[in-house]
Design a protein around this motif. Structure first.
Motif, PDB file in Angstrom:
ATOM      1  N   PRO A 287       0.752  -1.212   0.122  1.00 57.65           N
ATOM      2  CA  PRO A 287      -0.057   0.164  -0.062  1.00 57.65           C
ATOM      3  C   PRO A 287       0.814   1.332  -0.076  1.00 57.65           C
ATOM      4  O   PRO A 287       0.511   2.182  -0.670  1.00 57.65           O
ATOM      5  N   SER A 288       2.156   1.236   0.392  1.00 53.67           N
ATOM      6  CA  SER A 288       2.756   2.588   0.687  1.00 53.67           C
ATOM      7  C   SER A 288       3.470   2.874  -0.675  1.00 53.67           C
ATOM      8  O   SER A 288       4.104   4.067  -0.707  1.00 53.67           O
ATOM      9  N   MET A 289       3.623   2.126  -1.628  1.00 57.03           N
ATOM     10  CA  MET A 289       4.041   2.347  -2.874  1.00 57.03           C
ATOM     11  C   MET A 289       3.377   3.567  -3.576  1.00 57.03           C
ATOM     12  O   MET A 289       2.045   3.752  -3.483  1.00 57.03           O
ATOM     13  N   ASN A 290       4.015   4.552  -4.440  1.00 56.26           N
ATOM     14  CA  ASN A 290       3.730   5.784  -4.682  1.00 56.26           C
ATOM     15  C   ASN A 290       3.272   5.212  -6.231  1.00 56.26           C
ATOM     16  O   ASN A 290       4.145   4.697  -7.076  1.00 56.26           O
ATOM     17  N   ILE A 291       2.208   5.228  -6.537  1.00 56.58           N
ATOM     18  CA  ILE A 291       1.558   4.949  -8.007  1.00 56.58           C
ATOM     19  C   ILE A 291       1.491   6.394  -8.671  1.00 56.58           C
ATOM     20  O   ILE A 291       0.416   7.049  -8.155  1.00 56.58           O
TER      21      ILE A 291
END
Length: 809
Positions: A287-291
């Protein structure tokens, strides 16, 4: 379980497996997919959508590859240089700096010298063997001359290339585009482009991971790949990131056919296909990944991109075009902000290096770039967007003032709303909840301030208190080496403000008598840990104070001084505290706390008492009947997790002992602090953070600590005035003498009169109250004396000023 059921109930705590991701190829429930992605994004990133304000610098548009969709790269043109000069690139960067840009994105073709003689000849004239060598020189010049943070898209690299470029950039990037080998076959988008080989690009990313380089990658959709191949590409990037944790962001970029290319008649992916890919990426990665999705490539669909789960718009330039997609102009930042707001999100600026990486600069940045980043970020790794700092005399940031004073209904997000309700009930918050409150911006910032102020009103009414006190810093000679301190001196050191001194007891007594005569009900006494001091010295100071004025309240000795004094006498801390009490000590200041977390203390004040020792001294003091304050010094090397831990440790001890009278946030004043001058600390908190520390303290410490104090010495009169709208009910002491903040470079005065203090309070519609140290009402006679003394001195000062003006007229 059906795909629709899986997606609708997908937990935030795990990622899609390979098989689950593959199953999404055949889903037709796009609504459920987008909803799951958006919920996952919200759980990790809240209501914030970020972007980087940057300039694009096309170092060269020559490239040895011939991607069939690209208009950025082109063959040599008559009369056109192969490379921009360093002077041209610096000029672009300086124009960006004037427009508020913080990032310089270098775009370039891949190894043109391997294909074009012109490139080789120009590199020879420039004194560089390769394009990447010239890129390193250009990035270094842009950082040095314009102060922008370079982000580089250099193409394929060796380990040595990455090492060289790491020294001059905060981040690097290479788009994977696709793992499909088919695209390199004849008729494919990558045919004739050796640098687009998937294995080679993944190897470059692996080498970057080994070297702790913050990295950007992503996929390009609609160039002939299948949905399964998109999933395979995303999983390949996930595997790499699992090994090195170095991928900052995943870009989901949509192909747009361009006239003049071999793919000008190819169909672009439709919006739903783009949304499907964004949502799948969100579920594949943690969830913390930047998309990210570029806003200029989807005009009219920005709200739908947000709904699909992005949390970042990428780089947006107010001064340069997107040289890779020149036909697609950037949306104006006001337009982007409005579209983001309409989608229920707040637009927030970031740096080229994302916050989580900026917060861990020692790992992710070369030493030559750390100072620039540290000086340009807040405690969460986000960029500072104004020049305010504690101790500085100047205008307060207009945006934060607007948030604090915002009237009417505010649209706060669900998560802060839940946490605020919990805090207002008096339920303890956990570390992540407190840290989350410190991230509040926009309407959430307003909501936090309002909630804190409502608690203040319930607990304290509209009364704002202060105490008339005199600071007596009896020595500035100290054997400790705290890296934040500009007050203490070595025995003969004069490299910081002021000469070393050690007051004799007659001088201490005279200052106490003068304080009493001027209406002080308290003397606050602290000093350096002089190498010759023992616990006996502190006992002598107590007796000197009480012999001089028996009625005055003695507020003295931090836990560090108590601990050191007991050690030098060879007695337990509790016994030493009892001796101090018998000698006349009344209460203790809760200083020397800095940040109550050893992760910070081991860097900031390595030879000082540790967190548990500070807490143990305070526990002992409370157990023998002392009351004390509690403080935090914030805005240097720590982050929001450390602030949260500090507040929790103070709350837990207060729940046990009930001994703290107030909590006092002390913003770090950086100007003369050694750790800042060496480039290893931030320039104090931002104004937003300073306000929030008071508000969040009120919420996190509710109901166990009733009083939250603001420091006018650190924040100035206007600063503390606004703190009164964020949960503060006390303005501390008038001081008379104040050395510690002034030594660190603060510009605010050394004394504030009772008249000035009450003027601040009345101007906010509150009721002033002069108090004692323990929050009783000040004796009427003492109060009158404090006003009369201040008025008499103001009259004398005014007369001197008039005489001075007359003499020079």
């Amino acid at each position: 379980m059906s795909i629709s059921t899986l997606v609708r109930n997908f937990p935030h705590s795990r990622r899609l497996t390979r098989d689950e991701a593959a199953d999404l190829v055949r889903t037709d429930d796009i609504g459920s997919l987008l909803g799951a992605a958006a919920r996952r994004r919200d759980a990790a990133h809240g209501r914030t959508l970020s972007y980087s304000r940057k300039v694009f610098i096309p170092l060269t548009q020559l490239c040895r590859d011939v991607c069939h969709y690209c208009t950025f790269a082109h063959p040599p043109r008559e009369g056109e240089k192969a490379y921009l000069s360093i002077e041209q690139m610096v000029a672009i960067a300086q124009a960006g700096k004037k427009a508020g840009c913080k990032e310089a994105l270098f775009t370039l073709g891949d190894k043109p010298e391997l294909r074009y003689r012109l490139a080789r000849e120009e590199l020879d004239r420039l004194g560089h063997p390769t394009t990447l060598s010239y890129l390193a020189a250009a990035a270094s010049a842009v950082h040095r001359e314009a102060g922008l943070l370079p982000h580089l898209n250099p193409g394929l690299m060796t380990g040595a290339d990455i090492d060289a470029l790491r020294k001059v950039s905060v981040s690097q990037g290479i788009m994977l585009e696709s793992v499909s080998e088919r695209l390199a076959e004849k008729g494919g988008a990558h045919h004739g482009s050796p640098d687009k080989a998937p294995a080679a690009r993944l190897e470059t990313m692996r080498l970057a991971g080994e070297r702790n380089v913050p990295f950007t990658s992503g996929i390009l959709i609609g160039i002939g790949e299948t949905r399964q191949e998109r999933i395979d590409s995303l999983l390949a990037l996930r595997d790499l990131n699992d090994s090195y944790r170095h991928i900052q962001e995943i870009i989901i970029q949509n192909f747009r056919p361009k006239p003049g290319t071999r793919m000008e008649n190819a169909a672009a992916p439709d919006v739903d296909d783009h949304l499907w890919t964004i949502a799948v990426a969100r579920l594949i990665f943690e969830p913390s990944m930047n998309i990210q999705a570029p806003p200029n490539l989807s005009p009219g669909a920005l709200g739908r991109l947000v709904a699909a789960g992005i949390n970042d718009w990428g780089g947006v330039s107010p001064v340069t075009p997107d040289h890779v997609n020149p036909e697609a102009p950037w949306p104006h930042l006001r337009v982007l902000e409005a579209a983001t707001k309409a989608a229920g999100m707040d637009l927030t600026e970031r740096l080229a290096i994302y916050p989580a990486f900026a917060r861990d600069a020692n790992r992710w940045l070369d030493q030559g770039l750390r100072t620039t980043v540290l000086h340009g970020i807040d405690g969460d790794g986000m960029p500072r967007v104004d020049d305010w700092c504690p101790g500085h005399v100047g205008e307060l940031p207009a945006r934060e003032l607007e948030w604090i004073g915002k009237a009417g209904v505010v649209r706060r997000s669900a998560d802060p709303g839940r946490v605020l309700a919990k805090a207002q009930r008096g339920d303890g918050l956990d570390e992540s909840e407190i840290a989350g409150l410190f991230r509040a911006r926009g309407d959430d910032f307003t909501a936090v301030c309002r909630a804190a102020d409502e608690l203040r009103r319930e607990m304290n009414g509209d009364v704002v208190s202060y105490v008339v006190t005199r600071n007596i810093n009896y020595t500035n000679i100290c054997s400790f080496k705290c890296r934040f301190c500009a007050f203490s001196k070595g025995k003969m050191s004069e490299n910081l403000r002021g000469r070393p001194y050690d007051l004799d007891m007659r001088e201490v007594a005279d200052r106490v008598i003068e304080a009493w005569q001027r209406g002080a009900s308290e003397v606050c006494m602290q000093g350096g840990i002089h190498p010759s001091y023992t616990g006996q010295k502190y006992l002598d100071i107590c007796r000197t104070v009480k012999d001089a004025v028996p009625q005055i309240h003695m507020h003295a000795f931090s836990p560090l001084e108590i601990y050191q004094g007991a050690q030098t006498l060879g007695i337990p801390v509790t016994d030493f505290l009892c001796e101090l009490k018998a000698a006349g000590l009344n209460t203790l200041p809760g200083t020397a706390a800095e940040i109550l977390d050893d992760e910070v203390r081991v860097v900031l004040c390595a030879d000082k008492i540790r967190t548990q020792q500070w807490l143990d001294v305070m526990r002992a003091a409370h157990s023998v009947g002392f009351r004390s304050t509690a403080t935090i010094m914030f805005g240097h090397i720590e982050n929001y997790r450390h602030w949260a831990r500090h507040l929790l440790r103070v709350r837990n001890l207060q729940s046990e002992t009930g001994g703290f009278t107030e909590f006092v946030p002390l913003p770090f004043v950086h100007m003369e602090a050694p750790i800042y001058l060496k480039g290893r600390a931030r320039p104090g908190p931002t104004f937003r953070e300073a306000i929030l520390m008071h508000a969040v303290a009120r919420l996190a410490l509710n109901p166990v600590i009733p009083n939250i104090q603001a420091s006018w010495v650190k924040l100035g009169a206007e600063g503390v005035r606004h703190c009164l709208s964020a949960g503060v009910n006390d303005l501390g002491g008038t001081l008379m003498d104040e050395s510690i903040s002034r030594s660190a470079g603060a510009s605010h005065g050394q004394e504030m009169t009772p008249q000035e203090m009450e003027q601040i309070i009345v101007s906010t519609g509150r009721i002033p109250r002069q108090r004692t140290t323990l929050y009783g009402d000040a004796d009427a006679g003492i109060r009158q004396r404090s006003f009369d003394s201040a008025a008499a001195r103001m009259s004398v000062d005014g007369h001197r000023e008039r005489v001075h003006l007359a003499a020079h007229s």
